[in-house]
Design an enzyme around this catalytic site. Sequence first.
Site, mmCIF file in Angstrom:
data_model
loop_
_atom_site.group_PDB
_atom_site.id
_atom_site.type_symbol
_atom_site.label_atom_id
_atom_site.label_comp_id
_atom_site.label_asym_id
_atom_site.label_seq_id
_atom_site.Cartn_x
_atom_site.Cartn_y
_atom_site.Cartn_z
ATOM 1 C CB CYS A 138 28.119 16.947 18.669
ATOM 2 S SG CYS A 138 27.505 17.501 20.279
ATOM 3 C CG HIS A 169 30.289 21.532 19.977
ATOM 4 N ND1 HIS A 169 29.626 20.350 20.228
ATOM 5 C CD2 HIS A 169 31.592 21.291 20.226
ATOM 6 C CE1 HIS A 169 30.498 19.430 20.604
ATOM 7 N NE2 HIS A 169 31.707 19.984 20.620
ATOM 8 C CG ASN A 198 29.493 14.555 35.202
ATOM 9 O OD1 ASN A 198 29.704 14.825 36.380
ATOM 10 N ND2 ASN A 198 28.451 13.834 34.812
ATOM 11 N N GLY A 231 33.971 12.087 34.461
ATOM 12 C CA GLY A 231 32.971 11.113 34.001
ATOM 13 C C GLY A 231 32.093 11.640 32.879
ATOM 14 C CG HIS A 258 27.099 20.102 23.111
ATOM 15 N ND1 HIS A 258 26.825 20.441 21.786
ATOM 16 C CD2 HIS A 258 26.556 21.091 23.860
ATOM 17 C CE1 HIS A 258 26.145 21.581 21.750
ATOM 18 N NE2 HIS A 258 25.963 21.996 23.004
ATOM 19 C CG HIS A 262 25.910 17.851 29.374
ATOM 20 N ND1 HIS A 262 26.977 17.444 28.599
ATOM 21 C CD2 HIS A 262 25.789 16.926 30.357
ATOM 22 C CE1 HIS A 262 27.471 16.319 29.079
ATOM 23 N NE2 HIS A 262 26.778 15.982 30.169
ATOM 24 C CG HIS A 312 23.970 16.323 34.655
ATOM 25 N ND1 HIS A 312 23.385 15.185 34.126
ATOM 26 C CD2 HIS A 312 25.235 16.342 34.175
ATOM 27 C CE1 HIS A 312 24.270 14.549 33.362
ATOM 28 N NE2 HIS A 312 25.400 15.227 33.378
HETATM 29 P P1 AMP Z 1 27.587 13.132 31.118
HETATM 30 O O1 AMP Z 1 27.974 11.801 31.695
HETATM 31 O O2 AMP Z 1 27.716 14.255 32.099
HETATM 32 O O3 AMP Z 1 28.279 13.414 29.816
HETATM 33 O O4 AMP Z 1 26.036 13.049 30.872
HETATM 34 C C1 AMP Z 1 25.448 12.765 29.647
HETATM 35 C C2 AMP Z 1 23.967 12.620 29.905
HETATM 36 O O5 AMP Z 1 23.287 12.725 28.680
HETATM 37 C C3 AMP Z 1 23.569 11.284 30.553
HETATM 38 O O6 AMP Z 1 22.904 11.539 31.789
HETATM 39 C C4 AMP Z 1 22.633 10.666 29.512
HETATM 40 O O7 AMP Z 1 21.563 9.979 30.098
HETATM 41 C C5 AMP Z 1 22.167 11.880 28.731
HETATM 42 N N1 AMP Z 1 21.766 11.670 27.347
HETATM 43 C C6 AMP Z 1 22.474 11.047 26.379
HETATM 44 N N2 AMP Z 1 21.813 11.098 25.215
HETATM 45 C C7 AMP Z 1 20.665 11.793 25.441
HETATM 46 C C8 AMP Z 1 19.567 12.189 24.632
HETATM 47 N N3 AMP Z 1 19.499 11.898 23.321
HETATM 48 N N4 AMP Z 1 18.555 12.884 25.210
HETATM 49 C C9 AMP Z 1 18.613 13.174 26.524
HETATM 50 N N5 AMP Z 1 19.618 12.844 27.337
HETATM 51 C C10 AMP Z 1 20.637 12.162 26.814
#
Ligand code: AMP
Length: 120
Positions: free
Chosen positions: A4, A46, A84, A90, A95, A97, A99
């Site tokens: 992850c 997680h 999301n 999408g 994990h 998160h 935004h």
């Molecule tokens: P989601 O589509 O909601 O799963 O968003 C995943 C987000 O994680 C996307 O906006 C990516 O740009 C971001 N992302 C992926 N890898 C990293 C990373 N190593 N550091 C920071 N952001 C990341």
Amino acid sequence: MENCIFCKIVNREIPSNLVLENEDFMAFHDLNPKAPVHILAIPKKHYESFQDAPAVEMSGLTAFIQEVAKKVGVDKSGYRVISNIGENGGQEVKHLHIHILGGAKLKWGHFSDSDPKNNL
Ligand code: AMP
């Protein structure tokens, strides 16, 4: 959790552009920002998505996000929080998160490629 990417950020196995951290949560800048301010807030523990998170975890995460918004100066100007969830949501990183988007007047809409009337 093994493999992850956000657990690896929590464990300092890969770097992140850190904004704020406490015992339970971390906030770092999104690698591919979609707004002038685009930060991801995560629990260190997680959970696959919002759908799997206990309410008490979300309670702490809410207070943490409010702190992040103050730290980066969008608490007064306003911002948007999005999570999301799963395939239709999408979600790319499995994990939980949140935004945090701000720093400009954000557009609203464009949520579906299909006619919204057909989504009911
Ligand atoms: P989601 O589509 O909601 O799963 O968003 C995943 C987000 O994680 C996307 O906006 C990516 O740009 C971001 N992302 C992926 N890898 C990293 C990373 N190593 N550091 C920071 N952001 C990341």
